[in-house]
Scaffold this motif. Structure first.
Motif, PDB file in Angstrom:
ATOM      1  N   VAL A 208       3.529  -1.278   3.977  1.00  0.00           N
ATOM      2  CA  VAL A 208       2.834  -0.007   3.735  1.00  0.00           C
ATOM      3  C   VAL A 208       3.899   1.078   3.743  1.00  0.00           C
ATOM      4  O   VAL A 208       4.667   1.184   4.706  1.00  0.00           O
ATOM      5  CB  VAL A 208       1.772   0.280   4.810  1.00  0.00           C
ATOM      6  CG1 VAL A 208       1.058   1.601   4.508  1.00  0.00           C
ATOM      7  CG2 VAL A 208       0.764  -0.853   4.900  1.00  0.00           C
ATOM      8  N   THR A 209       3.978   1.857   2.683  1.00  0.00           N
ATOM      9  CA  THR A 209       4.991   2.904   2.602  1.00  0.00           C
ATOM     10  C   THR A 209       4.346   4.276   2.656  1.00  0.00           C
ATOM     11  O   THR A 209       3.234   4.473   2.162  1.00  0.00           O
ATOM     12  CB  THR A 209       5.819   2.794   1.305  1.00  0.00           C
ATOM     13  OG1 THR A 209       4.970   3.077   0.178  1.00  0.00           O
ATOM     14  CG2 THR A 209       6.406   1.411   1.152  1.00  0.00           C
ATOM     15  N   ASN A 210       5.056   5.216   3.265  1.00  0.00           N
ATOM     16  CA  ASN A 210       4.611   6.607   3.301  1.00  0.00           C
ATOM     17  C   ASN A 210       5.781   7.492   2.877  1.00  0.00           C
ATOM     18  O   ASN A 210       6.789   7.577   3.575  1.00  0.00           O
ATOM     19  CB  ASN A 210       4.131   6.997   4.703  1.00  0.00           C
ATOM     20  CG  ASN A 210       3.608   8.432   4.748  1.00  0.00           C
ATOM     21  OD1 ASN A 210       3.379   9.056   3.715  1.00  0.00           O
ATOM     22  ND2 ASN A 210       3.428   8.961   5.946  1.00  0.00           N
ATOM     23  N   LEU A 211       5.659   8.110   1.703  1.00  0.00           N
ATOM     24  CA  LEU A 211       6.674   9.034   1.221  1.00  0.00           C
ATOM     25  C   LEU A 211       6.343  10.421   1.762  1.00  0.00           C
ATOM     26  O   LEU A 211       5.360  11.046   1.350  1.00  0.00           O
ATOM     27  CB  LEU A 211       6.696   9.064  -0.307  1.00  0.00           C
ATOM     28  CG  LEU A 211       7.691  10.049  -0.934  1.00  0.00           C
ATOM     29  CD1 LEU A 211       9.131   9.619  -0.643  1.00  0.00           C
ATOM     30  CD2 LEU A 211       7.458  10.176  -2.437  1.00  0.00           C
ATOM     31  N   VAL A 212       7.151  10.893   2.715  1.00  0.00           N
ATOM     32  CA  VAL A 212       6.916  12.192   3.359  1.00  0.00           C
ATOM     33  C   VAL A 212       7.741  13.251   2.632  1.00  0.00           C
ATOM     34  O   VAL A 212       8.967  13.131   2.521  1.00  0.00           O
ATOM     35  CB  VAL A 212       7.299  12.140   4.853  1.00  0.00           C
ATOM     36  CG1 VAL A 212       7.034  13.485   5.521  1.00  0.00           C
ATOM     37  CG2 VAL A 212       6.524  11.022   5.560  1.00  0.00           C
TER      38      VAL A 212
ATOM     39  N   ILE B  67       0.862  -1.177   0.000  1.00  0.00           N
ATOM     40  CA  ILE B  67       0.000   0.000   0.000  1.00  0.00           C
ATOM     41  C   ILE B  67       0.899   1.227   0.000  1.00  0.00           C
ATOM     42  O   ILE B  67       1.788   1.351   0.850  1.00  0.00           O
ATOM     43  CB  ILE B  67      -0.922   0.034   1.244  1.00  0.00           C
ATOM     44  CG1 ILE B  67      -1.833  -1.202   1.288  1.00  0.00           C
ATOM     45  CG2 ILE B  67      -1.746   1.318   1.258  1.00  0.00           C
ATOM     46  CD1 ILE B  67      -2.898  -1.245   0.240  1.00  0.00           C
ATOM     47  N   ASP B  68       0.694   2.111  -0.951  1.00  0.00           N
ATOM     48  CA  ASP B  68       1.525   3.313  -1.068  1.00  0.00           C
ATOM     49  C   ASP B  68       0.760   4.547  -0.614  1.00  0.00           C
ATOM     50  O   ASP B  68      -0.403   4.747  -0.985  1.00  0.00           O
ATOM     51  CB  ASP B  68       1.968   3.522  -2.520  1.00  0.00           C
ATOM     52  CG  ASP B  68       2.930   2.449  -2.994  1.00  0.00           C
ATOM     53  OD1 ASP B  68       3.793   2.051  -2.193  1.00  0.00           O
ATOM     54  OD2 ASP B  68       2.805   2.016  -4.155  1.00  0.00           O
ATOM     55  N   CYS B  69       1.448   5.385   0.167  1.00  0.00           N
ATOM     56  CA  CYS B  69       0.901   6.651   0.617  1.00  0.00           C
ATOM     57  C   CYS B  69       1.917   7.765   0.345  1.00  0.00           C
ATOM     58  O   CYS B  69       3.109   7.503   0.161  1.00  0.00           O
ATOM     59  CB  CYS B  69       0.575   6.633   2.109  1.00  0.00           C
ATOM     60  SG  CYS B  69      -0.526   5.297   2.629  1.00  0.00           S
ATOM     61  N   CYS B  70       1.450   8.996   0.323  1.00  0.00           N
ATOM     62  CA  CYS B  70       2.328  10.153   0.201  1.00  0.00           C
ATOM     63  C   CYS B  70       1.805  11.228   1.144  1.00  0.00           C
ATOM     64  O   CYS B  70       0.589  11.412   1.270  1.00  0.00           O
ATOM     65  CB  CYS B  70       2.358  10.672  -1.237  1.00  0.00           C
ATOM     66  SG  CYS B  70       3.433  12.109  -1.485  1.00  0.00           S
ATOM     67  N   GLU B  71       2.713  11.906   1.824  1.00  0.00           N
ATOM     68  CA  GLU B  71       2.325  12.921   2.808  1.00  0.00           C
ATOM     69  C   GLU B  71       3.138  14.184   2.582  1.00  0.00           C
ATOM     70  O   GLU B  71       4.362  14.179   2.694  1.00  0.00           O
ATOM     71  CB  GLU B  71       2.541  12.385   4.214  1.00  0.00           C
ATOM     72  CG  GLU B  71       2.104  13.327   5.317  1.00  0.00           C
ATOM     73  CD  GLU B  71       2.103  12.664   6.688  1.00  0.00           C
ATOM     74  OE1 GLU B  71       1.775  13.356   7.672  1.00  0.00           O
ATOM     75  OE2 GLU B  71       2.426  11.460   6.781  1.00  0.00           O
TER      76      GLU B  71
ATOM     77  N   GLN C  92      14.854  16.452   1.188  1.00  0.00           N
ATOM     78  CA  GLN C  92      13.890  16.335   0.095  1.00  0.00           C
ATOM     79  C   GLN C  92      12.753  15.373   0.407  1.00  0.00           C
ATOM     80  O   GLN C  92      11.605  15.628   0.044  1.00  0.00           O
ATOM     81  CB  GLN C  92      14.608  15.893  -1.184  1.00  0.00           C
ATOM     82  CG  GLN C  92      15.568  16.950  -1.720  1.00  0.00           C
ATOM     83  CD  GLN C  92      16.026  16.625  -3.129  1.00  0.00           C
ATOM     84  OE1 GLN C  92      15.886  15.512  -3.617  1.00  0.00           O
ATOM     85  NE2 GLN C  92      16.584  17.624  -3.787  1.00  0.00           N
ATOM     86  N   SER C  93      13.059  14.263   1.056  1.00  0.00           N
ATOM     87  CA  SER C  93      11.993  13.299   1.345  1.00  0.00           C
ATOM     88  C   SER C  93      12.418  12.354   2.458  1.00  0.00           C
ATOM     89  O   SER C  93      13.606  12.189   2.744  1.00  0.00           O
ATOM     90  CB  SER C  93      11.624  12.487   0.096  1.00  0.00           C
ATOM     91  OG  SER C  93      12.714  11.690  -0.322  1.00  0.00           O
ATOM     92  N   LEU C  94      11.420  11.741   3.048  1.00  0.00           N
ATOM     93  CA  LEU C  94      11.614  10.752   4.100  1.00  0.00           C
ATOM     94  C   LEU C  94      10.635   9.624   3.817  1.00  0.00           C
ATOM     95  O   LEU C  94       9.424   9.809   3.919  1.00  0.00           O
ATOM     96  CB  LEU C  94      11.344  11.376   5.467  1.00  0.00           C
ATOM     97  CG  LEU C  94      11.569  10.525   6.715  1.00  0.00           C
ATOM     98  CD1 LEU C  94      13.046  10.169   6.856  1.00  0.00           C
ATOM     99  CD2 LEU C  94      11.096  11.277   7.950  1.00  0.00           C
ATOM    100  N   LYS C  95      11.153   8.473   3.419  1.00  0.00           N
ATOM    101  CA  LYS C  95      10.284   7.345   3.063  1.00  0.00           C
ATOM    102  C   LYS C  95      10.220   6.371   4.226  1.00  0.00           C
ATOM    103  O   LYS C  95      11.240   5.821   4.653  1.00  0.00           O
ATOM    104  CB  LYS C  95      10.804   6.642   1.809  1.00  0.00           C
ATOM    105  CG  LYS C  95       9.943   5.491   1.326  1.00  0.00           C
ATOM    106  CD  LYS C  95      10.470   4.965  -0.001  1.00  0.00           C
ATOM    107  CE  LYS C  95       9.699   3.751  -0.480  1.00  0.00           C
ATOM    108  NZ  LYS C  95      10.028   2.533   0.291  1.00  0.00           N
ATOM    109  N   LEU C  96       9.030   6.166   4.751  1.00  0.00           N
ATOM    110  CA  LEU C  96       8.813   5.292   5.897  1.00  0.00           C
ATOM    111  C   LEU C  96       8.254   3.956   5.423  1.00  0.00           C
ATOM    112  O   LEU C  96       7.281   3.908   4.657  1.00  0.00           O
ATOM    113  CB  LEU C  96       7.826   5.932   6.878  1.00  0.00           C
ATOM    114  CG  LEU C  96       8.127   7.368   7.322  1.00  0.00           C
ATOM    115  CD1 LEU C  96       7.049   7.850   8.292  1.00  0.00           C
ATOM    116  CD2 LEU C  96       9.505   7.462   7.963  1.00  0.00           C
TER     117      LEU C  96
END
Length: 368
Positions: free
Chosen positions: A185-189, A97-101, A167-171
Motif C-alpha cells: 500500500v503506497t501513500n504519496l504525501v 493499493i495507491d493513495c495520495c495525501e 516536493q513529496s514523501l512516498k511511503l
C-alpha cells in the motif's frame, strides 16, 4: 469563460451520473462540480463522476477502509484513493493499493506525523520504506529510519536544504487486507500550503477519490481546464510509450515484458476512455484485465512486491509481525507468459490505441 463552461459540464455530468447510476449510494455535490458523493458509516468519499461506474463495491471498500487510518499521515490533510484503486468495481487485477495525501501543515507537523506513522505499526500493516524527493532525485530509506533531531536534521540527512524544497514523501507499507491478502500500500504525501499551491500538480486530482471524515469539499477541484488537459495528455503519452516498449519487447522475444507493457498501456487508455467516452467502450478493456492470465500475473506480482518489501526490514520491527505477514503471502511463482498470451494482449492494446487516436483531438502519431 472556459472555467465557466467546464464548471457547467462537470455539474451536469455529476447530476446525470448520480441519477443514472445503478448504485444508489451516489449524489451529486453542488459545492464541488463534477464530484458525486457517497457515505459509508463514518467515512465519506467524493468521487469524480466518471469513476462512479467503476467505483469499488461496499465489500471491497470495507476491506480498504480498515487500512486507510494506518497509512494516512494526518486527519487534517486531504487524503485520497488513487489510480487503479478507484477502478476496483470492475477490475480486480491490481498489484497494490495507491493513495495520495495533500499535507497541509508546516515542516514540524509533517515530521511529527511521520514519526507517529512509523511507530504506528500493527500486525496487519507495517511502514517499510519511504522515498523523499526534493528538487533533485529522490532518496529511498528503509528501516530503521533513525527519525530523531527534528525536521531540519531530517531534511538535511536526506539532502534537502529546507522544507520549501520538499516536493513529496512516498511511503511504502505492507498490509494484510481481507479479500486481497498481503500486498503493498503506497501513500504519496505532497506538502501544500493551500489549495492553490502549485506543488499539488505533482499528482492529478482527476484520478483521485477524496476520503472524508466530514462533508467538506475536496481540496483540489475539477474545474481546472489546464490540469484536465495535462492529465489527458499524460494518459495518452504514457499509453503510447508503453505500447512502444511492448513492441520492442515483442521484437526481442521477451513475452512477459510484452504482456506487462501492453497491460500498462491498456490501464492508461481505460483511464482516458472513462472520461472521454460516455458510451462505456472501456468495458472491453475491463473484461480483458479480468481474464485468468492477467489475474494470475497480478496476484504473483502482488506477492512478489510484498515479499521484496518485507525482506528489507531489519530488527526494529518485532520478528513475529514480519513472519506472520510473510506466512500469509502465497508461495506461487511469477507466471511465465507465452508468445500467444503476449500477442493477444498486445493486439488489444494496438486496437484500443487506434480508437483512442480516432477519438483524440491531438495530432496522430505512430505508437510503434
Amino acid at each position: 469563460m472556459l472555467d465557466d463552461a467546464l464548471r457547467d459540464i462537470l455539474a451536469l455530468s455529476a447530476e446525470f451520473a448520480a441519477l443514472t447510476s445503478t448504485d444508489d449510494r451516489f449524489e451529486a455535490r453542488t459545492d464541488a462540480p463534477g464530484y458525486v458523493y457517497m457515505r459509508r458509516g463514518s467515512v465519506g468519499f467524493s468521487v469524480p463522476y466518471y469513476l462512479a461506474p467503476v467505483w469499488p463495491s461496499n465489500k471491497t471498500l470495507a476491506a480498504i477502509e480498515d487500512v486507510l487510518p494506518l497509512v494516512r499521515m494526518s486527519d487534517g490533510s486531504c487524503f485520497c484513493l488513487s489510480g487503479s484503486s478507484t477502478f476496483l468495481g470492475v477490475v480486480s487485477s491490481i498489484s497494490d493499493i495507491d493513495c495520495c495525501e495533500y499535507f497541509l501543515g508546516d515542516g514540524n507537523a509533517l515530521f511529527t506525523a511521520l514519526e507517529h506513522t512509523s511507530r504506528n505499526t500493527t500486525e496487519s500493516c507495517l511502514l517499510v520504506t519511504y522515498k523523499i524527493k526534493g528538487r533533485d532525485e529522490g532518496v529511498k530509506k528503509q528501516r530503521p529510519f533513525g527519525l530523531n533531531g527534528g525536521i531540519e536534521v531530517f531534511l538535511e540527512s536526506n539532502g534537502i536544504q529546507n522544507y520549501d524544497d520538499l516536493q513529496s514523501l512516498k511511503l511504502d507499507f505492507v498490509a494484510s487486507l481481507s479479500g486481497f491478502g498481503v500486498l503493498a500500500v503506497t501513500n504519496l504525501v505532497v506538502p501544500m500550503s493551500d489549495a492553490l499551491d502549485e506543488q499539488g500538480k505533482i499528482s492529478f486530482q482527476y484520478q483521485e477519490a477524496v476520503a472524508h471524515c466530514d462533508t467538506s469539499a475536496p481540496l483540489r477541484g475539477l474545474v481546472q481546464p489546464a490540469d484536465l488537459g495535462r492529465y489527458l495528455c499524460f494518459l495518452v503519452d504514457d499509453a503510447k510509450s508503453y505500447i512502444k516498449q511492448a513492441h520492442e519487447a515483442a521484437g526481442a522475444g521477451r513475452h512477459t515484458d510484452t504482456f506487462t507493457f501492453a497491460v500498462k498501456s491498456l490501464k492508461r487508455m481505460m483511464s482516458w476512455l472513462v472520461i472521454i467516452d460516455p458510451d462505456g467502450n472501456w468495458g472491453a478493456i475491463a473484461d480483458e484485465l479480468n481474464n485468468h492470465h492477467v489475474q494470475a500475473f497480478a496476484s504473483a506480482k502482488r506477492a512478489e512486491e510484498a515479499r521484496s518489501l518485507l525482506d528489507t526490514i531489519g530488527g526494529e520491527i518485532h520478528p513475529e509481525s514480519v513472519r506472520r505477514l510473510r506466512r500469509e503471502i502465497p508461495t506461487f511463482a511469477l507466471s511465465r507468459i507465452n508468445e500467444k498470451e503476449a500477442s493477444l494482449m498486445l493486439g488489444l492494446a494496438d486496437d484500443t490505441w487506434t480508437k483512442v487516436q480516432d477519438m483524440s483531438s491531438r495530432p496522430r502519431g505512430e505508437a510503434t
